[in-house]
Design a protein around this motif. Structure first.
Motif, PDB file in Angstrom:
ATOM      1  N   GLU A 184      -5.811 -50.215   2.430  1.00 22.31           N
ATOM      2  CA  GLU A 184      -6.782 -50.325   3.507  1.00 22.31           C
ATOM      3  C   GLU A 184      -7.888 -49.293   3.347  1.00 22.31           C
ATOM      4  O   GLU A 184      -9.075 -49.591   3.537  1.00 22.31           O
ATOM      5  CB  GLU A 184      -6.058 -50.140   4.846  1.00 22.31           C
ATOM      6  CG  GLU A 184      -6.769 -50.712   6.043  1.00 22.31           C
ATOM      7  CD  GLU A 184      -5.888 -50.666   7.281  1.00 22.31           C
ATOM      8  OE1 GLU A 184      -5.692 -51.716   7.908  1.00 22.31           O
ATOM      9  OE2 GLU A 184      -5.370 -49.567   7.604  1.00 22.31           O
ATOM     10  N   GLU A 188      -9.476 -52.716   1.115  1.00 17.40           N
ATOM     11  CA  GLU A 188      -8.831 -54.028   1.208  1.00 17.40           C
ATOM     12  C   GLU A 188      -8.419 -54.322   2.647  1.00 17.40           C
ATOM     13  O   GLU A 188      -8.075 -53.420   3.412  1.00 17.40           O
ATOM     14  CB  GLU A 188      -7.584 -54.078   0.312  1.00 17.40           C
ATOM     15  CG  GLU A 188      -7.882 -54.089  -1.170  1.00 17.40           C
ATOM     16  CD  GLU A 188      -6.620 -54.338  -2.001  1.00 17.40           C
ATOM     17  OE1 GLU A 188      -5.713 -55.021  -1.488  1.00 17.40           O
ATOM     18  OE2 GLU A 188      -6.563 -53.848  -3.145  1.00 17.40           O
ATOM     19  N   LYS A 189      -8.430 -55.581   3.001  1.00 18.47           N
ATOM     20  CA  LYS A 189      -7.933 -55.999   4.300  1.00 18.47           C
ATOM     21  C   LYS A 189      -6.455 -56.348   4.166  1.00 18.47           C
ATOM     22  O   LYS A 189      -6.088 -57.157   3.310  1.00 18.47           O
ATOM     23  CB  LYS A 189      -8.712 -57.217   4.810  1.00 18.47           C
ATOM     24  CG  LYS A 189      -8.359 -57.595   6.237  1.00 18.47           C
ATOM     25  CD  LYS A 189      -9.233 -58.738   6.737  1.00 18.47           C
ATOM     26  CE  LYS A 189      -8.852 -59.074   8.177  1.00 18.47           C
ATOM     27  NZ  LYS A 189      -9.671 -60.182   8.715  1.00 18.47           N
ATOM     28  N   ASP A 191      -2.485 -57.072   6.123  1.00 14.62           N
ATOM     29  CA  ASP A 191      -1.693 -57.362   7.315  1.00 14.62           C
ATOM     30  C   ASP A 191      -0.493 -56.433   7.337  1.00 14.62           C
ATOM     31  O   ASP A 191       0.191 -56.278   6.323  1.00 14.62           O
ATOM     32  CB  ASP A 191      -1.217 -58.814   7.297  1.00 14.62           C
ATOM     33  CG  ASP A 191      -2.371 -59.788   7.464  1.00 14.62           C
ATOM     34  OD1 ASP A 191      -3.294 -59.466   8.228  1.00 14.62           O
ATOM     35  OD2 ASP A 191      -2.351 -60.848   6.808  1.00 14.62           O
TER      36      ASP A 191
END
Length: 546
Positions: A184, A188-189, A191
């Protein structure tokens, strides 16, 4: 004195009644009555003897009273009360004579050898190295530390250990949490799965660690190992800040990298205590008093926490400890029976004692503070110590029985007045220190060998009450150790402080009467010794000025 009265009553029974009575005699009690009108000590021996002698308790009490009064000149009077209680009133001069003992023994006043060097391991805190310590860990840390101090002081050979759960699913989740935060931070994205740790500390750790070139599994292992090292260092620093230390930090991972697990399985198998069912390996814990058998290895090959604990406890007793004390959180209540069942394989289950520490409800500005580590929304133990101080943190953690929930008021902990119990007690030590300093300046010198000459001048009720309270200290320590309930020491220090404040507010210590001044200086010197001893037992400071 309590023990002296027990012996006096025992001797009286032995001289008055047949020997077989003594053989069948159940334990009787000698206690301090809550109401002063019932004397200094009250004994229920008459009710205990009544069924054996087939006599009315009051009749027995009358016989014992006359015999004890005839043989022992330490009582101002003995009264019979209620159903037949013997109430003992001690002569005032006997209390006065105790001052010299306190002043001579000083730091050793209260010391007794009830442990006979018995080797005991106390395992406490043992928080998973997946995040900073929270307030609940702090309460267990202080409790375990003070219990260790107390048992050491009373003659036990105590060894303090922290068990590091540095393997398993929670460690993998830590590695994954830091790995994802690192991704992150690199843009980067991601979950975040439900089982991951979401506190800001995960981001802080991710910032400290370098990027890792490799596949995801290797990266998670790398971040797990490096993150744990950072967290363990932080845990150690926090505990040092709280004045808590350990003889050993024991690694679960190291335990399983040895032959201990295989040896444990071999022992269980040899004793026919394990079996296979539904692809899993089960331990026959029901045979040892547990409510049902327990899985030690799942069908997917993963070992359970329970099996890890079996291996670890087997290791504890192999190291020669005669008794093992575990200090756990209250949520482990259902785990005790199965652990005792496991210990029964290689030792007596009575040699494992488990003490449960209840929750701490933290309040700031009269509002409850969140305590969820997984959500990351909580005040850490370190935050608490830095805000309210070590002394208040330690003392207030011991302000109730360990099985009772504590409401920790941060605003109260910071107050510099008598509302704050630790300030209330420390102020006694500081106030007496200043009075003694003033006495030196006025050339009032204390000579312990002459204390008996002056103690006879202490006749005020508040003075006698202070002495009565002081001579209870050794019994408080003994009771605290036997019951493993260290809050009795905290309660006692507050009681003694209250008795001192009541005395000081009514009577002047240094006056124009030099002899009375010296007598009272001996008295408050004894108070200072005991308050100092008690605070040192709790590892709370003894300030000379406040």
């Amino acid at each position: 004195m309590k023990n002296d009265i027990i012996k006096i009553v025992d001797d009286s029974i032995a001289s008055l009644f047949k020997k077989e009575i003594l053989q069948n005699l159940k334990k009787f009690s000698v206690e301090k009555p809550k109401n002063k009108k019932f004397g200094d000590f009250s004994c229920n021996i008459s009710m205990v003897l009544a069924p054996l002698l087939k006599k009315n308790p009051k009749e027995i009490a009358t016989i014992l009273k006359e015999d004890i009064e005839d043989k022992h000149n330490i009582f101002s009077k003995i009264e019979i009360a209620g159903a037949g209680f013997l109430n003992f009133f001690i002569k005032q001069e006997l209390f006065q004579s105790f001052l010299k003992e306190i002043l001579i023994k000083e730091k050793n006043y209260g010391k007794q050898n009830i442990g006979n060097s018995k080797k005991i391991m106390i395992e406490f805190v043992s928080a998973n190295p997946t995040g900073p310590l929270h307030i609940g860990h702090g309460r267990g840390a202080v409790f375990g530390d003070v219990l260790s101090n107390l048992l050491n002081y009373l003659g036990f050979d105590v060894y303090k250990e922290y068990y590091l759960n540095d393997r398993g699913l929670q460690v993998e989740n830590l590695g994954l949490s830091v790995f994802l935060r690192k991704k992150e931070l690199e843009g980067e994205k991601v979950d975040f799965p439900e089982g991951c740790y979401k506190g800001d500390y995960i981001i802080d750790i991710a910032k400290k660690l370098p990027s890792f070139d490799g596949n995801k599994d290797e990266a998670v292992k790398f971040f797990a190992k490096e993150s744990m090292a950072i967290i363990i260092k932080d845990i150690s620093k926090t505990l040092n800040l709280l004045n808590v230390d350990f003889n050993n930090w024991f690694s679960e991972d190291a335990l399983f990298n040895s032959n201990e697990a295989l040896d444990t399985i071999a022992e269980l198998s040899k004793k026919k205590l394990i079996y296979e069912k539904d692809g899993a390996t089960w331990f026959k814990s029901q045979e040892f008093g547990d409510e049902k058998d327990r899985v030690i290895k799942r069908s997917n090959g993963e070992i359970t926490y329970f099996f890890s604990d079996i291996v670890y406890h087997r290791n504890k007793f192999k190291r020669g400890f005669e008794e093992v004390i575990n200090i756990w959180g209250a949520d482990h209540h259902g785990y005790i029976d199965r652990m005792k069942a496991a210990v029964s394989i290689f030792n007596k289950k009575e040699n494992l004692k488990v003490l449960l520490i209840q929750l701490v409800n933290l309040f700031k500005n009269k509002k409850p503070v969140s305590m969820s580590k997984r959500k990351g929304d909580f005040i850490t133990l370190k935050d608490l110590i830095l805000e309210v101080g070590i002394d208040a943190t330690r003392f207030l953690f011991l302000s109730r029985h360990h099985e009772s929930t504590i409401d920790f008021d941060m605003e109260l902990a910071k107050k510099k007045n008598s509302e704050n119990p630790v300030y209330y007690v420390q102020y006694v030590y500081a106030r007496i220190s200043n009075i003694l300093k003033k006495a030196e300046e006025e050339n009032l010198k204390l000579q312990i060998e002459k204390v008996d000459n002056f103690s006879k001048l202490l006749k005020e009720q508040e003075e006698i009450d202070l002495i009565k309270c002081m001579i209870e200290y050794p019994e408080v320590l003994k009771t605290s150790a036997e019951k493993m309930e260290v809050h009795h020491i905290t309660f006692y220090l507050i009681e003694l402080s209250s008795a001192f404040h009541s005395y000081y507010n009514k009577h002047k210590v240094i006056s124009d009467d030099k002899e009375l001044s010296l007598a009272r200086l001996y008295l408050i010197s004894a108070v200072k010794i005991i308050v100092g001893n008690g605070l040192n037992m709790l590892k709370v400071s003894t300030p000379l000025n406040m």
